[in-house]
Design a protein around this motif. Structure first.
Motif, PDB file in Angstrom:
ATOM      1  N   ASP A   1       0.847  -1.187   0.000  1.00  0.00           N
ATOM      2  CA  ASP A   1       0.000   0.000   0.000  1.00  0.00           C
ATOM      3  C   ASP A   1       0.885   1.239   0.000  1.00  0.00           C
ATOM      4  N   SER A   2       0.807   2.040  -1.065  1.00  0.00           N
ATOM      5  CA  SER A   2       1.612   3.253  -1.186  1.00  0.00           C
ATOM      6  C   SER A   2       0.852   4.501  -0.751  1.00  0.00           C
ATOM      7  N   SER A   3      -0.323   4.322  -0.124  1.00  0.00           N
ATOM      8  CA  SER A   3      -1.112   5.473   0.319  1.00  0.00           C
ATOM      9  C   SER A   3      -0.572   6.076   1.608  1.00  0.00           C
ATOM     10  N   GLY A   4       0.255   5.300   2.315  1.00  0.00           N
ATOM     11  CA  GLY A   4       0.769   5.744   3.597  1.00  0.00           C
ATOM     12  C   GLY A   4      -0.042   5.258   4.771  1.00  0.00           C
ATOM     13  N   HIS A   5      -1.107   4.497   4.535  1.00  0.00           N
ATOM     14  CA  HIS A   5      -1.961   4.000   5.607  1.00  0.00           C
ATOM     15  C   HIS A   5      -1.626   2.579   6.034  1.00  0.00           C
ATOM     16  N   GLY A   6      -0.729   1.938   5.327  1.00  0.00           N
ATOM     17  CA  GLY A   6      -0.313   0.594   5.724  1.00  0.00           C
ATOM     18  C   GLY A   6      -1.361  -0.480   5.495  1.00  0.00           C
ATOM     19  N   ARG A   7      -2.271  -0.252   4.570  1.00  0.00           N
ATOM     20  CA  ARG A   7      -3.316  -1.245   4.291  1.00  0.00           C
ATOM     21  C   ARG A   7      -2.844  -2.203   3.191  1.00  0.00           C
ATOM     22  N   HIS A   8      -1.820  -2.933   3.480  1.00  0.00           N
ATOM     23  CA  HIS A   8      -1.229  -3.837   2.504  1.00  0.00           C
ATOM     24  C   HIS A   8      -2.185  -4.986   2.196  1.00  0.00           C
TER      25      HIS A   8
END
Length: 313
Positions: A36-43
């Motif tokens: 996850d590259s959004s920065g929220h760590g929702r891999h």
């Protein structure tokens, strides 16, 4: 007239990061993690056979490959955008989901948001299929297979909009279900490449640059996201045109050439309107008929009528 405001390219790119809830570039070389590259760590977790290819996204084999997102990714969302580049394999079986975010109850979907290229559409549901609220093109059609396409769905208020390659293709102003209301905010069947209905087929093809926003991005932003796909399509078209053989005009010498007015004794124009009706097609588009190869006298034959094509899917 007010001057038009030009937004710098850098500012537009920054806007495309604003509001990202999940961003899977799917550009890894190997592994079972969709970072996850959004920065929220929702891999996400890649299940089944993972076919990684740099620049070409993740390959889905149509049998067991899918990405599982974390639970409850839709919680609290009154507005949403789901966007991605997708290539559907020509051998794709139906029915299938490109993505399905929601819940399942046994073998049946029970509240979800999904997209499919099988009768291209996006729908949101509070229960099973009978509760689906669809956003689809007025003239039903399938998504083109064997080529990269960019799909995006935005929803805010009561309006859902579906885009294909950066262009709006469908709008539904009567959507009453919000993403965050699905499952009361709890969703445990969030998939890319898999349906929330166990009897449906898995995706066969590729996906890259999967994005989920907690807002409905604008049309200009959708167009910018679609730029890589559209640029590739234009380059492919230019290449095919460059490889095409040169066009050939009407013959001016030899058997089968078109006679000149001086040879036929005619002083009338050789334009389309001057030729007998029998030599013209029944539509506005027409072409010269095939001449009969008579060596002594050149004559024009009438073209036989062609049966109308039959309608079919």
């Amino acid at each position: 007239m007010a001057a038009q405001t030009v937004v710098p390219a850098g500012a537009r790119t920054a806007d495309l990061i604003d509001g990202l809830a999940v961003w899977y570039k799917l550009d890894a070389a190997a592994g079972t993690v969709a970072t996850d590259s959004s920065g929220h760590g929702r891999h996400g977790t890649v299940n089944g056979t993972a076919g990684w290819s740099a620049g070409e996204g993740l390959a889905f084999n149509g049998t067991d490959t899918y990405v599982r997102l974390p639970d409850s990714v839709l919680s609290g969302l009154d507005s949403i955008t789901v966007a991605m580049d997708v290539l559907v394999d020509p051998a794709q079986a139906t029915p299938y989901f490109i993505y399905g975010l929601g819940n399942s109850s046994g073998a049946t979907g029970n509240g979800y948001l999904f997209a499919t290229g099988d009768q291209l559409r996006t729908a949101i549901a509070s229960g099973n299929w009978s509760t689906e609220q669809n956003t689809r093109p007025a003239a039903g059609r399938n998504l083109l297979r064997g080529a990269w396409k960019h799909l995006a769905y935005t929803q805010t208020g009561t309006t859902g909009v579906l885009y294909e390659d950066g262009v709006e293709v469908a709008r539904n102003p009567n959507v009453t279900i919000t993403p965050g209301s699905i499952g009361g905010g709890v969703t445990t069947a969030n998939y890319i490449g898999r349906s929330v209905y166990s009897g449906d087929r898995y995706l066969q093809g590729r996906i890259r640059d999967f994005r989920l926003y907690e807002r409905a991005i604008g049309a200009e932003e959708v167009d910018e996201l679609a730029t890589p796909v559209n640029t590739r399509a234009r380059r492919g078209l230019a290449h095919r045109r460059s490889m095409a053989p040169p066009s050939r005009g009407p013959r001016t010498t030899g058997p089968g050439r078109r006679p000149s007015p001086s040879e036929t004794g005619s002083t009338t124009s050789t334009s389309a309107a001057a030729w007998p009706l029998a030599t013209r097609a029944s539509t506005s588009a027409w072409r010269w008929p095939t001449p009969l190869p008579v060596p002594s006298t050149t004559r024009w034959g009438t073209r036989s009528s062609r049966p109308a094509p039959t309608a079919g899917r």
